[in-house]
Design a protein around this motif. Structure first.
Motif, PDB file in Angstrom:
ATOM      1  N   THR A 179       0.817  -1.216   0.000  1.00 29.04           N
ATOM      2  CA  THR A 179       0.000   0.000   0.000  1.00 29.04           C
ATOM      3  C   THR A 179       0.850   1.265   0.000  1.00 29.04           C
ATOM      4  OG1 THR A 179      -1.820  -1.109   1.154  1.00 29.04           O
ATOM      5  CG2 THR A 179      -1.754   1.293   1.274  1.00 29.04           C
ATOM      6  N   ILE A 180       1.877   1.281   0.847  1.00 27.90           N
ATOM      7  CA  ILE A 180       2.655   2.512   1.016  1.00 27.90           C
ATOM      8  C   ILE A 180       3.857   2.600   0.080  1.00 27.90           C
ATOM      9  CG2 ILE A 180       1.957   2.762   3.428  1.00 27.90           C
ATOM     10  CD1 ILE A 180       4.662   1.631   4.244  1.00 27.90           C
ATOM     11  N   PHE A 181       4.114   1.554  -0.672  1.00 28.10           N
ATOM     12  CA  PHE A 181       5.282   1.562  -1.570  1.00 28.10           C
ATOM     13  C   PHE A 181       5.328   2.806  -2.461  1.00 28.10           C
ATOM     14  CE2 PHE A 181       7.354   0.479  -5.612  1.00 28.10           C
ATOM     15  CZ  PHE A 181       8.629   0.179  -5.146  1.00 28.10           C
ATOM     16  N   PRO A 182       4.201   3.205  -3.085  1.00 27.65           N
ATOM     17  CA  PRO A 182       4.259   4.413  -3.944  1.00 27.65           C
ATOM     18  C   PRO A 182       4.539   5.700  -3.169  1.00 27.65           C
ATOM     19  CG  PRO A 182       2.309   3.086  -4.441  1.00 27.65           C
ATOM     20  CD  PRO A 182       2.869   2.580  -3.149  1.00 27.65           C
ATOM     21  N   HIS A 183       4.376   5.670  -1.847  1.00 34.12           N
ATOM     22  CA  HIS A 183       4.567   6.870  -1.032  1.00 34.12           C
ATOM     23  C   HIS A 183       5.994   7.003  -0.499  1.00 34.12           C
ATOM     24  CE1 HIS A 183       0.133   7.632  -0.597  1.00 34.12           C
ATOM     25  NE2 HIS A 183       0.111   6.326  -0.845  1.00 34.12           N
ATOM     26  N   ILE A 184       6.785   5.967  -0.676  1.00 33.56           N
ATOM     27  CA  ILE A 184       8.149   5.974  -0.150  1.00 33.56           C
ATOM     28  C   ILE A 184       9.109   6.547  -1.180  1.00 33.56           C
ATOM     29  CG2 ILE A 184      10.042   4.547   0.716  1.00 33.56           C
ATOM     30  CD1 ILE A 184       7.677   4.741   2.622  1.00 33.56           C
ATOM     31  N   HIS A 185       9.881   7.570  -0.756  1.00 36.51           N
ATOM     32  CA  HIS A 185      10.807   8.221  -1.683  1.00 36.51           C
ATOM     33  C   HIS A 185      12.182   8.448  -1.050  1.00 36.51           C
ATOM     34  CE1 HIS A 185       7.334   8.934  -4.239  1.00 36.51           C
ATOM     35  NE2 HIS A 185       6.717   9.530  -3.229  1.00 36.51           N
ATOM     36  N   THR A 186      12.463   7.814   0.064  1.00 37.02           N
ATOM     37  CA  THR A 186      13.755   7.984   0.729  1.00 37.02           C
ATOM     38  C   THR A 186      14.410   6.631   0.951  1.00 37.02           C
ATOM     39  OG1 THR A 186      12.850   7.814   2.977  1.00 37.02           O
ATOM     40  CG2 THR A 186      12.837   9.995   1.962  1.00 37.02           C
ATOM     41  N   VAL A 187      15.729   6.656   1.065  1.00 33.85           N
ATOM     42  CA  VAL A 187      16.486   5.424   1.330  1.00 33.85           C
ATOM     43  C   VAL A 187      16.035   4.819   2.647  1.00 33.85           C
ATOM     44  CG1 VAL A 187      18.774   4.477   1.795  1.00 33.85           C
ATOM     45  CG2 VAL A 187      18.489   6.200   0.007  1.00 33.85           C
ATOM     46  N   MET A 188      15.836   5.679   3.643  1.00 33.24           N
ATOM     47  CA  MET A 188      15.376   5.221   4.951  1.00 33.24           C
ATOM     48  C   MET A 188      14.038   4.490   4.842  1.00 33.24           C
ATOM     49  SD  MET A 188      14.824   7.609   8.319  1.00 33.24           S
ATOM     50  CE  MET A 188      13.940   8.806   7.309  1.00 33.24           C
ATOM     51  N   GLY A 189      13.143   5.024   4.030  1.00 34.03           N
ATOM     52  CA  GLY A 189      11.841   4.400   3.839  1.00 34.03           C
ATOM     53  C   GLY A 189      11.951   3.057   3.142  1.00 34.03           C
ATOM     54  N   TYR A 190      12.819   2.970   2.136  1.00 30.81           N
ATOM     55  CA  TYR A 190      12.994   1.707   1.419  1.00 30.81           C
ATOM     56  C   TYR A 190      13.600   0.632   2.327  1.00 30.81           C
ATOM     57  CZ  TYR A 190      11.824   3.933  -3.019  1.00 30.81           C
ATOM     58  OH  TYR A 190      11.163   4.580  -4.035  1.00 30.81           O
ATOM     59  N   ILE A 191      14.511   1.056   3.184  1.00 28.95           N
ATOM     60  CA  ILE A 191      15.087   0.102   4.151  1.00 28.95           C
ATOM     61  C   ILE A 191      13.985  -0.404   5.079  1.00 28.95           C
ATOM     62  CG2 ILE A 191      16.654  -0.137   6.124  1.00 28.95           C
ATOM     63  CD1 ILE A 191      18.516   1.861   4.736  1.00 28.95           C
ATOM     64  N   GLY A 192      13.116   0.509   5.502  1.00 26.16           N
ATOM     65  CA  GLY A 192      11.989   0.130   6.347  1.00 26.16           C
ATOM     66  C   GLY A 192      11.076  -0.866   5.649  1.00 26.16           C
ATOM     67  N   LEU A 193      10.817  -0.653   4.363  1.00 21.21           N
ATOM     68  CA  LEU A 193       9.977  -1.575   3.596  1.00 21.21           C
ATOM     69  C   LEU A 193      10.608  -2.961   3.505  1.00 21.21           C
ATOM     70  CD1 LEU A 193       8.593   0.452   0.550  1.00 21.21           C
ATOM     71  CD2 LEU A 193       7.307  -0.491   2.472  1.00 21.21           C
ATOM     72  N   ILE A 194      11.917  -2.995   3.290  1.00 20.82           N
ATOM     73  CA  ILE A 194      12.627  -4.281   3.216  1.00 20.82           C
ATOM     74  C   ILE A 194      12.518  -5.018   4.546  1.00 20.82           C
ATOM     75  CG2 ILE A 194      14.901  -5.368   3.000  1.00 20.82           C
ATOM     76  CD1 ILE A 194      15.596  -3.130   0.990  1.00 20.82           C
ATOM     77  N   ILE A 195      12.719  -4.284   5.642  1.00 15.98           N
ATOM     78  CA  ILE A 195      12.622  -4.893   6.972  1.00 15.98           C
ATOM     79  C   ILE A 195      11.207  -5.402   7.227  1.00 15.98           C
ATOM     80  CG2 ILE A 195      12.776  -4.463   9.466  1.00 15.98           C
ATOM     81  CD1 ILE A 195      14.982  -2.439   8.865  1.00 15.98           C
ATOM     82  N   LEU A 196      10.208  -4.625   6.789  1.00 15.76           N
ATOM     83  CA  LEU A 196       8.814  -5.040   6.967  1.00 15.76           C
ATOM     84  C   LEU A 196       8.525  -6.295   6.144  1.00 15.76           C
ATOM     85  CD1 LEU A 196       6.100  -4.420   8.279  1.00 15.76           C
ATOM     86  CD2 LEU A 196       5.546  -2.946   6.318  1.00 15.76           C
ATOM     87  N   GLY A 197       9.078  -6.368   4.946  1.00 15.03           N
ATOM     88  CA  GLY A 197       8.901  -7.562   4.116  1.00 15.03           C
ATOM     89  C   GLY A 197       9.546  -8.779   4.741  1.00 15.03           C
ATOM     90  N   ILE A 198      10.760  -8.608   5.275  1.00 15.65           N
ATOM     91  CA  ILE A 198      11.454  -9.710   5.952  1.00 15.65           C
ATOM     92  C   ILE A 198      10.670 -10.145   7.187  1.00 15.65           C
ATOM     93  CG2 ILE A 198      13.540 -10.342   7.248  1.00 15.65           C
ATOM     94  CD1 ILE A 198      15.101  -8.497   5.347  1.00 15.65           C
ATOM     95  N   SER A 199      10.117  -9.171   7.901  1.00 11.74           N
ATOM     96  CA  SER A 199       9.313  -9.465   9.092  1.00 11.74           C
ATOM     97  C   SER A 199       8.099 -10.305   8.723  1.00 11.74           C
ATOM     98  CB  SER A 199       8.868  -8.167   9.768  1.00 11.74           C
ATOM     99  OG  SER A 199       9.969  -7.412  10.218  1.00 11.74           O
ATOM    100  N   ALA A 200       7.455  -9.945   7.609  1.00 14.73           N
ATOM    101  CA  ALA A 200       6.281 -10.693   7.156  1.00 14.73           C
ATOM    102  C   ALA A 200       6.648 -12.131   6.803  1.00 14.73           C
ATOM    103  CB  ALA A 200       5.650  -9.995   5.948  1.00 14.73           C
ATOM    104  N   ILE A 201       7.804 -12.308   6.160  1.00 13.27           N
ATOM    105  CA  ILE A 201       8.282 -13.663   5.834  1.00 13.27           C
ATOM    106  C   ILE A 201       8.531 -14.449   7.115  1.00 13.27           C
ATOM    107  CG2 ILE A 201      10.187 -14.979   4.830  1.00 13.27           C
ATOM    108  CD1 ILE A 201      10.451 -12.713   2.751  1.00 13.27           C
ATOM    109  N   GLY A 202       9.134 -13.772   8.110  1.00 13.57           N
ATOM    110  CA  GLY A 202       9.394 -14.422   9.393  1.00 13.57           C
ATOM    111  C   GLY A 202       8.118 -14.863  10.082  1.00 13.57           C
TER     112      GLY A 202
END
Length: 221
Positions: free
Chosen positions: A79-102
């Motif tokens: 949902t929020i992927f189109p709203h992310i425009h910073t490196v910090m935000g992309y890192i957060g998305l990656i961590i959230l994706g890894i968390s979901a896999i976990g």
């Protein structure tokens, strides 16, 4: 210009749909967990982990709850992927994706009873623990919140976003401090209670993001 609008529209519709999915799955997760506290009172919530509900007669509900939590995390990330425009935000998305896999791994593999020592852990129990250790939703929440708050569309919820993410970080730190170094849990270790606070803080942030994303999607229709 018309072509660009045609491309943007499906993205907005998809974001709105996933926002609704995150709200529904997150709310259902909370309802299932609350129900399990009444259906399986033998698991003392002060020191027994919610994962152990999978060991009882209503274990399927715990598997479903973990699956719903993973769906909530994935849905929020999409949902929020189109709203992310910073490196910090992309890192957060990656961590959230890894968390979901976990969380998904934790949903598939059943935990061992808390009384089982790390040396006696089963294959399923080890994989469940690995999945649980991959969940760093609070860190993702803070990084994503800091990124989203830069945008005008998210400023109305800036305070609640940052507050909920900081609460999640604090809950995670307190929970970690409750884990005994020797791996021996008992009634004197309140890891279950603080673990529940952590889960509550995580799901609160996810639902907050889902609700605001849905509002933004509805306003763009």
């Amino acid at each position: 210009m018309a072509k660009q609008s045609a491309v943007v529209k499906p993205v907005e519709v998809a974001g709105f749909t996933f926002a609704l999915v995150s709200i529904f799955s997150g709310t259902l997760f909370v309802l299932l967990i609350c129900s399990l506290h009444f259906l399986q009172p033998e698991f003392d919530p002060t020191w027994r982990f919610i994962s152990e509900y999978a060991l009882g007669n209503f274990g399927w509900m715990m598997h479903l709850a973990f699956g719903l939590l993973a769906i909530t995390q994935f849905s929020v990330a999409i949902t929020i992927f189109p709203h992310i425009h910073t490196v910090m935000g992309y890192i957060g998305l990656i961590i959230l994706g890894i968390s979901a896999i976990g969380v998904l791994i934790a949903a598939i593999f059943v935990t061992d009873p808390i009384s089982v020592s790390p040396d006696q852990a089963t294959f399923n129990g080890r994989l469940h623990s690995i999945g649980a250790m991959l969940d760093y939703t609070p860190i993702a929440a803070l990084l994503i919140s800091l990124s989203l708050c830069r945008l005008d569309a998210w400023r109305p919820v800036k305070r609640v976003l940052l507050t909920s993410s900081v609460i999640a970080i604090v809950a995670m730190l307190v929970f970690v401090l409750q884990i005994p170094q020797d791996g021996q849990f008992g009634p004197e270790v309140l890891a279950g209670l603080f673990g529940r606070f952590l889960i509550l803080a995580d799901i609160a942030w996810l639902i907050i993001v889902g609700i605001h994303s849905a509002k933004l999607g509805a306003s763009n229709k």
